[in-house]
Enzyme design. Sequence first.
Site, mmCIF file in Angstrom:
data_model
loop_
_atom_site.group_PDB
_atom_site.id
_atom_site.type_symbol
_atom_site.label_atom_id
_atom_site.label_comp_id
_atom_site.label_asym_id
_atom_site.label_seq_id
_atom_site.Cartn_x
_atom_site.Cartn_y
_atom_site.Cartn_z
ATOM 1 N N SER A 58 0.847 -1.085 -0.132
ATOM 2 C CA SER A 58 0.127 0.108 0.147
ATOM 3 C C SER A 58 0.744 0.793 0.035
ATOM 4 O O SER A 58 1.893 1.057 0.061
ATOM 5 C CB SER A 58 -0.988 0.410 1.238
ATOM 6 O OG SER A 58 -0.129 0.219 2.039
ATOM 7 N N LYS A 59 0.118 2.279 -0.035
ATOM 8 C CA LYS A 59 0.740 3.474 0.361
ATOM 9 C C LYS A 59 1.764 3.859 1.511
ATOM 10 O O LYS A 59 2.549 4.690 0.935
ATOM 11 C CB LYS A 59 -0.157 4.406 0.638
ATOM 12 C CG LYS A 59 -1.082 5.506 -1.182
ATOM 13 C CD LYS A 59 -0.029 6.342 -1.492
ATOM 14 C CE LYS A 59 0.264 6.518 -3.353
ATOM 15 N NZ LYS A 59 1.414 6.664 -3.666
#
Length: 448
Positions: free
Chosen positions: A207-208
Amino acid sequence: MSRAVRTRFAPSPTGFLHVGGARTALYNFLFAKHSGGKFILRIEDTDRERSEDKYIQAILESLEWLGIKPDEGPYFQSERLEKYQAAAERLLESGEAYWDEDPEKGRAVRMRMPDRVVKVSDLIHEEVRFDTSLADDFVIVKSDGFPAYNFACVVDDADMGITHVIRGDEHLSNMPRQVVLSEALGLEPPKFAHIPMILGPDGQKLSKRHGATSVGEYRRQGFLPEALANFIALLGWSAGDDVEIMSLAGMCEKFDVSRIRKVSSRFDNEKLGWMNGQYIMNLPIERLAAEVAGYLEGQGVEVSQFDDTWMRGFAEAYRQRMRTPEDVVAPSRFFFTDNLEYAPKAVRKVLAKDGALERLSAIREILAAEPEWTAEKIEACFRGYCDREAIGLGKVAQPVRAAVTGTMVSPPIFETLALLGRSRSLRRIDHVLEEGTEGLLRAAEKEA
Ligand code: GLU
């Protein structure tokens, strides 16, 4: 008789193309190409609230940049509404679907979920069984007249003659609905391969938090498309022959669904950097120069003052020193500004050494008398001087390096001087000789 292979990538334009989506696209592409089949691109833009044109553009651009070219499409589901309406009609007629009136949400078409066990076979996993008796009836046409994902997907896969689908295993849970719909419509569904998700270096879902995740971000960071595609392909697949560096064509040749790993792969930024460096090493100089120039320009570096020939020499000088063009920005600053700052360390450790300025002054005169300013001629000047004085090259190369770059590291000094040009090189040496180490240190102090 088996049908000619047709695969598809079916992104929803509700976000940018991420590493996971790129891998899905790539595997479907590689599988189709390996089998002499076709790869179809379908944009699933039926969520009218969340779909955006900018995402469509970004997805198309990212795929093109990676070299994942569709043989057909992009098709847009929003332009195919009659297909879904016709299929919904049939299900309403047979009684397998019904109109559902919701005073708040409006009128939608719902599919009856039969009570049974749905068997789902998969090219990667064991057969999975779903008991649908606990599952509710589900919407297939929303109140805005647009189809729900599962419905449009089933109609389109059949209509487009899709034979195989490789996709993330988060879609495994959609299978019962998709199987029920295919059977009710009498359609032949594709064969599915559900692949495990990609994890970050810490073992959590990518994820980010782990940094860049979209293809566009990697592109902006200066990664090469062939390196990123190669790296992404290896997140869950290997050719089984220990060869890691593979062109798209090479991967098409070797791709085999049975070699997709059943367990999640971890995203390793180090490895991506290494791989990009491998590609940079072998990149034709015209492309390397263009990539480096493009990146520097994006960083506000004024590369336009130099021509193509210069840019090629520059890129070549830094080729061994970069994994991405980002690695070039800070170390090469001295080429693009005449406002040099002298690192105190370089002044103290190099220029303040006994005899350093005398040698700098001597080589300055020799260089100034050299009519041809090329790396070869410059090297001959240095070698001749060192031979006559019986000193090692470093004794004179380091002071010159410190004088013209303000630092202690640069590409080989001969290339560096050649690229910098005669007048700029001599001017910088003169400046050092005029200021002396004291003057340079005072100026550095003022800067700091
Ligand atoms: N539009 C769906 C997605 O982006 C496609 C899923 C599928 O491949 O069937 O997740």
